[in-house]
Design an enzyme around this catalytic site. Structure first.
Site, PDB file in Angstrom:
ATOM      1  N   LEU A 346       0.972  -1.206  -0.177  1.00  0.00           N
ATOM      2  CA  LEU A 346       0.161  -0.087  -0.164  1.00  0.00           C
ATOM      3  C   LEU A 346       0.951   1.269  -0.026  1.00  0.00           C
ATOM      4  O   LEU A 346       0.292   2.389   0.036  1.00  0.00           O
ATOM      5  CB  LEU A 346      -0.987  -0.069   1.216  1.00  0.00           C
ATOM      6  N   GLU A 371       0.613 -15.337  25.683  1.00  0.00           N
ATOM      7  CA  GLU A 371       0.209 -16.782  25.648  1.00  0.00           C
ATOM      8  C   GLU A 371       1.569 -17.603  25.263  1.00  0.00           C
ATOM      9  O   GLU A 371       1.104 -18.702  24.490  1.00  0.00           O
ATOM     10  CB  GLU A 371      -0.985 -16.807  24.647  1.00  0.00           C
TER      11      GLU A 371
HETATM   12  C1  LIG Z   1      -0.604  -6.743  25.383  1.00  0.00           C
HETATM   13  C2  LIG Z   1      -0.498  -7.911  26.276  1.00  0.00           C
HETATM   14  C3  LIG Z   1      -1.341  -8.548  26.939  1.00  0.00           C
HETATM   15  C4  LIG Z   1      -1.080  -9.623  27.830  1.00  0.00           C
HETATM   16  N1  LIG Z   1      -2.233 -10.179  28.568  1.00  0.00           N
HETATM   17  C5  LIG Z   1      -2.023 -11.218  29.364  1.00  0.00           C
HETATM   18  C6  LIG Z   1      -2.942 -11.555  30.345  1.00  0.00           C
HETATM   19  O1  LIG Z   1      -4.147 -11.281  30.237  1.00  0.00           O
HETATM   20  N2  LIG Z   1      -2.446 -12.498  31.419  1.00  0.00           N
HETATM   21  C7  LIG Z   1      -1.297 -12.753  31.831  1.00  0.00           C
HETATM   22  O2  LIG Z   1      -1.207 -13.542  32.637  1.00  0.00           O
HETATM   23  N3  LIG Z   1      -0.367 -12.508  30.618  1.00  0.00           N
HETATM   24  C8  LIG Z   1      -0.631 -11.579  29.950  1.00  0.00           C
HETATM   25  N4  LIG Z   1       0.546 -11.065  28.854  1.00  0.00           N
HETATM   26  C9  LIG Z   1       1.802 -11.215  29.387  1.00  0.00           C
HETATM   27  C10 LIG Z   1       2.322 -12.540  28.443  1.00  0.00           C
HETATM   28  O3  LIG Z   1       1.788 -13.649  28.289  1.00  0.00           O
HETATM   29  C11 LIG Z   1       3.962 -12.367  28.542  1.00  0.00           C
HETATM   30  O4  LIG Z   1       4.401 -11.084  28.158  1.00  0.00           O
HETATM   31  C12 LIG Z   1       4.699 -13.374  27.919  1.00  0.00           C
HETATM   32  O5  LIG Z   1       4.456 -14.584  28.466  1.00  0.00           O
HETATM   33  C13 LIG Z   1       6.283 -13.090  27.861  1.00  0.00           C
HETATM   34  O6  LIG Z   1       6.783 -12.852  29.156  1.00  0.00           O
HETATM   35  P1  LIG Z   1       7.699 -11.562  29.306  1.00  0.00           P
HETATM   36  O7  LIG Z   1       6.977 -10.383  28.927  1.00  0.00           O
HETATM   37  O8  LIG Z   1       7.963 -11.464  30.789  1.00  0.00           O
HETATM   38  O9  LIG Z   1       9.026 -12.119  28.634  1.00  0.00           O
HETATM   39  P2  LIG Z   1      10.134 -12.932  29.153  1.00  0.00           P
HETATM   40  O10 LIG Z   1       9.947 -14.173  29.684  1.00  0.00           O
HETATM   41  O11 LIG Z   1      11.159 -12.253  30.099  1.00  0.00           O
HETATM   42  O12 LIG Z   1      10.783 -13.224  27.870  1.00  0.00           O
HETATM   43  C14 LIG Z   1      11.650 -12.447  27.030  1.00  0.00           C
HETATM   44  C15 LIG Z   1      12.462 -12.912  25.956  1.00  0.00           C
HETATM   45  O13 LIG Z   1      13.252 -13.981  26.595  1.00  0.00           O
HETATM   46  C16 LIG Z   1      12.768 -15.282  25.879  1.00  0.00           C
HETATM   47  N5  LIG Z   1      12.834 -16.333  26.522  1.00  0.00           N
HETATM   48  C17 LIG Z   1      12.523 -16.578  27.826  1.00  0.00           C
HETATM   49  N6  LIG Z   1      12.890 -17.742  28.292  1.00  0.00           N
HETATM   50  C18 LIG Z   1      13.328 -18.341  27.539  1.00  0.00           C
HETATM   51  C19 LIG Z   1      14.223 -19.660  27.307  1.00  0.00           C
HETATM   52  N7  LIG Z   1      14.062 -20.681  28.384  1.00  0.00           N
HETATM   53  N8  LIG Z   1      14.865 -20.104  26.050  1.00  0.00           N
HETATM   54  C20 LIG Z   1      14.977 -19.162  25.163  1.00  0.00           C
HETATM   55  N9  LIG Z   1      14.392 -17.979  25.290  1.00  0.00           N
HETATM   56  C21 LIG Z   1      13.526 -17.815  26.132  1.00  0.00           C
HETATM   57  C22 LIG Z   1      11.357 -15.020  25.199  1.00  0.00           C
HETATM   58  O14 LIG Z   1      10.982 -16.008  24.433  1.00  0.00           O
HETATM   59  C23 LIG Z   1      11.613 -13.513  25.002  1.00  0.00           C
HETATM   60  O15 LIG Z   1      11.841 -13.546  23.601  1.00  0.00           O
HETATM   61  C24 LIG Z   1       0.274 -10.121  27.943  1.00  0.00           C
HETATM   62  C25 LIG Z   1       1.096  -9.507  27.202  1.00  0.00           C
HETATM   63  C26 LIG Z   1       0.997  -8.399  26.270  1.00  0.00           C
HETATM   64  C27 LIG Z   1       2.072  -7.758  25.848  1.00  0.00           C
END
Ligand SMILES: Cc1cc2nc3c(=O)[nH]c(=O)nc-3n(C[C@H](O)[C@H](O)[C@H](O)COP(=O)(O)OP(=O)(O)OC[C@H]3O[C@@H](n4cnc5c(N)ncnc54)[C@H](O)[C@@H]3O)c2cc1C
Length: 392
Positions: A346, A371
């Protein structure tokens, strides 16, 4: 925003795999999205506000508890109908689909599956009608991908539980009346507790400045010595498997939803490619633009087939968590790639709110993270096929 002239792609005649009920449910959801979501959603995303006026409509199309039995106010549909509703809602906006997913799979599902009859009777009909909205508190500031490390906890005080801790990134938190909260007991075992707005010490500050999922409200859940009645503990399942069971159901819905976002981007880009003239021709006549469109419809068709089959397995009670992870991961990446390519097709118009593509593109950045992140789902597949755990 442009009028919603969406036409769904069905390159392999997948409609032939659907029952009349599936098609009726899907078409009702599609018509509702065109009428009640598309005209307003860009404004709400721009002002970062959830459009509360659509709650009744979401309930009416069966988006709150599509597969929850009718006796509890649910729609009593099968898993493919549930998926198709999620597809249509996310075709409109991932934030709206998130609200519906949380309500159905993360709030109603645990109350239905892990709750007792009194809890089902008290909460499910009100959640199904949208009279009450719910949220799901699993993620914590220091525990995202590793929810088993959570520190939110409750103590048995004899006639009630005392809940302390904090949850972060919680969809629907700022306006939910009911929160299903995961917390550890004094033996370090995870349980679900139903916490209601108004309980002393419970607050839900909103998270601001998101560039993604702007039409969905996100917030924190803070528990400062909250007295939770004992009858609010979900009695029928505990341990990390309980919240993960809810996530299976929600991730399945996301796999379908992502197809909706991808279909909307593809349909918009296809239409634009026939209308936009450059060098005296519609841009759709250039091979490079056809390559983009041909690859988009191929990927959408593959995702549709994968997800339909997953729906059949889920209806039979045979879908595994790892199969659901594969579909969530594949489909969200497929949608994010299509949104990016469609946005380029676009040109400058692609970055404006005149079209839905940039909003889908930004939304999908949350969908690929929540999730279970993209990488975590890959590790789930890796563990499943090798038997070797790469998480830790
Ligand atoms: C808009 C939005 C809505 C949401 N809604 C909900 C909700 O309703 N309820 C709820 O409970 N949660 C919710 N979440 C939370 C969401 O599920 C988490 O953000 C997600 O699970 C990732 O956790 P974190 O952000 O702490 O990232 P982290 O766990 O800190 O991860 C950071 C990075 O490290 C990587 N990583 C972590 N562990 C490993 C491993 N063992 N090996 C390799 N790589 C790894 C991850 O893939 C990621 O790239 C929401 C998030 C957003 C952004």
């Amino acid at each position: 925003m442009k009028p919603d002239v969406f036409e769904a792609p069905d390159y392999y005649n997948l409609d032939e795999l659907l029952s009349n009920e599936h098609k009726l449910v899907r078409d009702a959801a599609r018509a509702w999205v065109k009428r009640d979501v598309s005209p307003i959603i860009e404004d709400y995303a721009q002002k970062a506000e959830f459009p509360k006026q659509i709650i009744t409509g979401l309930a009416e199309i069966g988006a709150f508890g599509p597969y929850i039995p009718v006796e509890y106010g649910g729609a009593g549909l099968d898993q493919i109908s549930y998926g198709l509703i999620m597809q249509e809602i996310e075709r409109g906006d991932s934030g709206v689909r998130s609200t519906a997913s949380v309500q159905s799979s993360l709030v109603m599902y645990p109350i239905w599956k892990y709750g007792n009859e009194a809890q089902r009777q008290k909460y499910l009909p009100k959640l199904a009608s949208g009279e009450w909205m719910g949220c799901f508190g699993l993620t914590e500031p220091d525990h995202g991908s590793n929810p088993g490390g959570m520190v939110t906890n409750f103590k048995d005080m004899g006639d009630h539980y005392l809940l302390n801790g904090a949850k972060m990134w919680i969809s629907n938190a700022p306006f939910a009346q009911v929160a299903v909260v995961w917390a550890k007991d004094e033996d370090d075992r995870i349980h679900g507790l139903i916490v209601e707005r108004g309980m002393e010490g419970f607050s839900t500050p909103e998270t601001h400045n998101k560039w993604s999922l702007r039409a969905s409200a996100t917030g924190e859940l803070i528990f400062d010595n909250v007295k939770v009645p004992k009858e609010n503990l979900l009695p029928n399942k505990s341990g990390l498997g309980a919240p993960l069971g809810c996530l299976d159901s929600a991730r399945y819905g996301i796999a379908w939803g992502a197809i909706g976002a991808a279909m909307d981007c593809y349909d918009t880009a296809l239409r634009y490619s026939k209308e936009r003239i450059q060098f005296g021709k519609p841009i759709g006549q250039f091979q490079l633009q056809q390559k983009k469109l041909a690859e988009m419809i191929t990927e959408i068709t593959k995702a549709q087939l994968l997800t339909w089959r997953l729906g059949v397995l889920k209806n039979e009670g045979k879908a595994t968590s790892a199969q659901i992870s594969m579909a969530k991961r594949n489909n969200v990446e497929m949608a994010i790639n299509i949104a990016r390519e469609a946005r380029q097709m676009l040109g400058g118009m692609g970055i404006t709110g005149e079209y839905s593509i940039m909003r889908h593109s930004m939304n999908l950045e949350s969908v690929i993270t929540y999730e279970g992140t993209h990488d975590i789902h890959l590790l789930i597949t890796g563990l499943d096929i090798t038997g070797l755990n790469a998480f830790k």
